[in-house]
Design a protein around this motif. Structure first.
Motif, PDB file in Angstrom:
ATOM      1  N   LYS A 158       1.223  -1.249   0.093  1.00 36.00           N
ATOM      2  CA  LYS A 158      -0.280   0.597  -0.282  1.00 36.00           C
ATOM      3  C   LYS A 158       1.051   1.563  -0.141  1.00 36.00           C
ATOM      4  N   ILE A 159       1.893   1.504   1.139  1.00 35.23           N
ATOM      5  CA  ILE A 159       2.846   2.077   1.259  1.00 35.23           C
ATOM      6  C   ILE A 159       3.545   2.379  -0.589  1.00 35.23           C
ATOM      7  N   ALA A 160       3.910   1.249  -1.137  1.00 38.07           N
ATOM      8  CA  ALA A 160       4.695   1.516  -2.318  1.00 38.07           C
ATOM      9  C   ALA A 160       3.507   2.636  -3.653  1.00 38.07           C
ATOM     10  N   ARG A 161       1.983   1.760  -3.691  1.00 37.70           N
ATOM     11  CA  ARG A 161       1.467   2.635  -4.146  1.00 37.70           C
ATOM     12  C   ARG A 161       0.797   3.569  -4.379  1.00 37.70           C
ATOM     13  N   TYR A 162       0.964   3.694  -2.773  1.00 34.99           N
ATOM     14  CA  TYR A 162       0.422   5.115  -2.713  1.00 34.99           C
ATOM     15  C   TYR A 162       1.601   6.423  -2.910  1.00 34.99           C
ATOM     16  N   ARG A 163       3.046   6.423  -2.594  1.00 32.72           N
ATOM     17  CA  ARG A 163       4.269   6.932  -3.320  1.00 32.72           C
ATOM     18  C   ARG A 163       4.009   6.865  -4.995  1.00 32.72           C
ATOM     19  N   SER A 164       3.245   5.454  -5.732  1.00 35.16           N
ATOM     20  CA  SER A 164       3.818   6.077  -7.043  1.00 35.16           C
ATOM     21  C   SER A 164       1.973   7.019  -7.508  1.00 35.16           C
ATOM     22  N   ILE A 165       1.035   7.284  -6.375  1.00 32.04           N
ATOM     23  CA  ILE A 165       0.455   8.042  -7.042  1.00 32.04           C
ATOM     24  C   ILE A 165       0.577   9.444  -7.014  1.00 32.04           C
ATOM     25  N   SER A 166       1.376   9.690  -4.712  1.00 33.08           N
ATOM     26  CA  SER A 166       1.193  10.717  -4.902  1.00 33.08           C
ATOM     27  C   SER A 166       1.863  10.640  -3.303  1.00 33.08           C
ATOM     28  N   ARG A 167       2.981  11.130  -3.458  1.00 30.13           N
ATOM     29  CA  ARG A 167       3.731  11.072  -1.392  1.00 30.13           C
ATOM     30  C   ARG A 167       2.612  12.087  -0.986  1.00 30.13           C
ATOM     31  N   SER A 168       1.953  13.229  -1.153  1.00 30.78           N
ATOM     32  CA  SER A 168       1.050  13.775   0.177  1.00 30.78           C
ATOM     33  C   SER A 168       0.327  12.942  -0.410  1.00 30.78           C
ATOM     34  N   GLU A 169      -0.560  11.857  -0.808  1.00 31.66           N
ATOM     35  CA  GLU A 169      -1.102  11.112   0.353  1.00 31.66           C
ATOM     36  C   GLU A 169      -0.984   9.837   1.686  1.00 31.66           C
ATOM     37  N   LEU A 170       0.533  10.154   1.934  1.00 35.64           N
ATOM     38  CA  LEU A 170       0.402   9.029   2.731  1.00 35.64           C
ATOM     39  C   LEU A 170       0.438  10.357   4.079  1.00 35.64           C
ATOM     40  N   SER A 171       0.890  11.532   4.026  1.00 38.15           N
ATOM     41  CA  SER A 171       0.349  12.196   5.145  1.00 38.15           C
ATOM     42  C   SER A 171      -0.883  13.541   4.836  1.00 38.15           C
ATOM     43  N   ILE A 172      -1.898  13.365   4.255  1.00 40.55           N
ATOM     44  CA  ILE A 172      -3.237  13.588   4.178  1.00 40.55           C
ATOM     45  C   ILE A 172      -3.961  13.361   5.208  1.00 40.55           C
ATOM     46  N   GLY A 173      -3.802  14.430   6.241  1.00 40.22           N
ATOM     47  CA  GLY A 173      -4.724  14.502   7.909  1.00 40.22           C
ATOM     48  C   GLY A 173      -4.390  13.273   8.512  1.00 40.22           C
ATOM     49  N   ARG A 174      -4.817  12.958   9.181  1.00 40.34           N
ATOM     50  CA  ARG A 174      -4.837  11.162   9.613  1.00 40.34           C
ATOM     51  C   ARG A 174      -5.817  10.435   9.727  1.00 40.34           C
ATOM     52  N   LYS A 175      -4.814   9.021   8.758  1.00 41.33           N
ATOM     53  CA  LYS A 175      -6.030   8.775   7.948  1.00 41.33           C
ATOM     54  C   LYS A 175      -4.926   7.269   9.112  1.00 41.33           C
ATOM     55  N   PHE A 176      -6.301   6.532   9.429  1.00 38.26           N
ATOM     56  CA  PHE A 176      -6.426   5.586   9.994  1.00 38.26           C
ATOM     57  C   PHE A 176      -5.735   4.286   9.013  1.00 38.26           C
ATOM     58  N   CYS A 177      -5.640   3.147   9.770  1.00 37.97           N
ATOM     59  CA  CYS A 177      -5.842   1.671   8.903  1.00 37.97           C
ATOM     60  C   CYS A 177      -6.137   1.200   9.843  1.00 37.97           C
ATOM     61  N   PHE A 178      -6.767  -0.342   9.466  1.00 33.77           N
ATOM     62  CA  PHE A 178      -8.073  -1.005   9.472  1.00 33.77           C
ATOM     63  C   PHE A 178      -7.836  -2.665   8.656  1.00 33.77           C
ATOM     64  N   THR A 179      -7.879  -3.333   9.717  1.00 33.49           N
ATOM     65  CA  THR A 179      -7.308  -4.921   9.087  1.00 33.49           C
ATOM     66  C   THR A 179      -8.429  -5.354  10.229  1.00 33.49           C
ATOM     67  N   LYS A 180      -9.397  -6.825   8.723  1.00 38.02           N
ATOM     68  CA  LYS A 180      -9.937  -7.753   9.599  1.00 38.02           C
ATOM     69  C   LYS A 180     -10.189  -8.614   9.171  1.00 38.02           C
ATOM     70  N   ARG A 181      -9.663 -10.147   9.936  1.00 41.72           N
ATOM     71  CA  ARG A 181      -9.405 -11.378   8.549  1.00 41.72           C
ATOM     72  C   ARG A 181     -11.340 -11.877   8.506  1.00 41.72           C
ATOM     73  N   LEU A 182     -10.814 -12.621   7.613  1.00 46.11           N
ATOM     74  CA  LEU A 182     -12.187 -12.918   6.921  1.00 46.11           C
ATOM     75  C   LEU A 182     -12.153 -14.701   7.293  1.00 46.11           C
ATOM     76  N   ARG A 183     -13.458 -15.116   7.864  1.00 48.31           N
ATOM     77  CA  ARG A 183     -13.443 -16.080   7.908  1.00 48.31           C
ATOM     78  C   ARG A 183     -14.527 -16.802   6.534  1.00 48.31           C
ATOM     79  N   PRO A 184     -14.455 -17.925   6.782  1.00 42.77           N
ATOM     80  CA  PRO A 184     -15.109 -18.485   5.418  1.00 42.77           C
ATOM     81  C   PRO A 184     -16.683 -18.684   5.483  1.00 42.77           C
TER      82      PRO A 184
END
Length: 184
Positions: A158-184
């Motif tokens: 994700k970090i690599a993709r953000y950098r390929s779009i725009s370095r500023s995307e990594l620093s706009i506001g206070r973005k939160f990262c969320f994760t969820k394990r998916l059960r079948p």
């Protein structure tokens, strides 16, 4: 409880699996979530990009949406207007990101965000993904939906993709990262 619409009606069309066939709609409570169609592209772009200036979504072009149309799901009103949308962005066979979550301003605070997240989780499970993550400012929504707050640093893709779009995307506001394990 979520059920494919075809199962609700008692009619299941299984003559043959045709990859270009639009998958059946998906119900979450009283709301029907549809897989996006070509006719939805301009509306998806417009709704998504409505929130881009504030850093809530990444700008999407018609070409991007066209290339990822099979990953978009939408909620429409009785006139076909898109009220909300969500998409999946695959990083690997086991990891996928929930992206382009957007609800029309006049439809917010009605639970559509939760419906769309549930539909995205369902599609991710159907595709065999084990984990779903999201970058968002909607902390309360994702925590309510059973996501865990984590660090974007565990997703170097994700970090690599953000950098390929725009370095500023990594620093706009206070973005939160969320994760969820998916059960079948």
């Amino acid at each position: 409880m979520s059920t494919p619409v075809s199962a609700l009606s008692g009619v299941v069309d299984r003559e043959e699996d045709v990859p270009s066939r639009t998958p059946p709609a998906f119900r979450v409570g009283e709301v029907t979530v549809h897989h996006a169609e070509e006719r939805d592209i301009p509306s998806i772009v417009a709704l998504n990009n409505l929130f881009a200036p504030d850093g809530l979504t990444l700008t999407r072009s018609p070409d991007f949406v066209t290339q990822h149309l099979q990953d978009y799901q939408v909620v429409r009103d009785e006139n076909g207007r898109i009220l909300g949308q969500v998409a999946l962005d695959e990083y690997s066979p086991s990891l996928v990101e929930l992206v382009s979550l957007a609800v029309a301003p006049d439809q917010q605070s009605r639970g559509l965000g939760q419906v769309l997240i549930t539909a995205a989780e369902h599609l991710a499970r159907e595709r065999g993904h084990e984990e779903l993550f999201a970058i968002s400012l909607a902390e309360a929504l994702f925590l309510r939906m059973g996501y865990t707050l984590t660090s974007i640093e565990i997703y170097p893709e994700k970090i690599a993709r953000y950098r390929s779009i725009s370095r500023s995307e990594l620093s706009i506001g206070r973005k939160f990262c969320f994760t969820k394990r998916l059960r079948p």
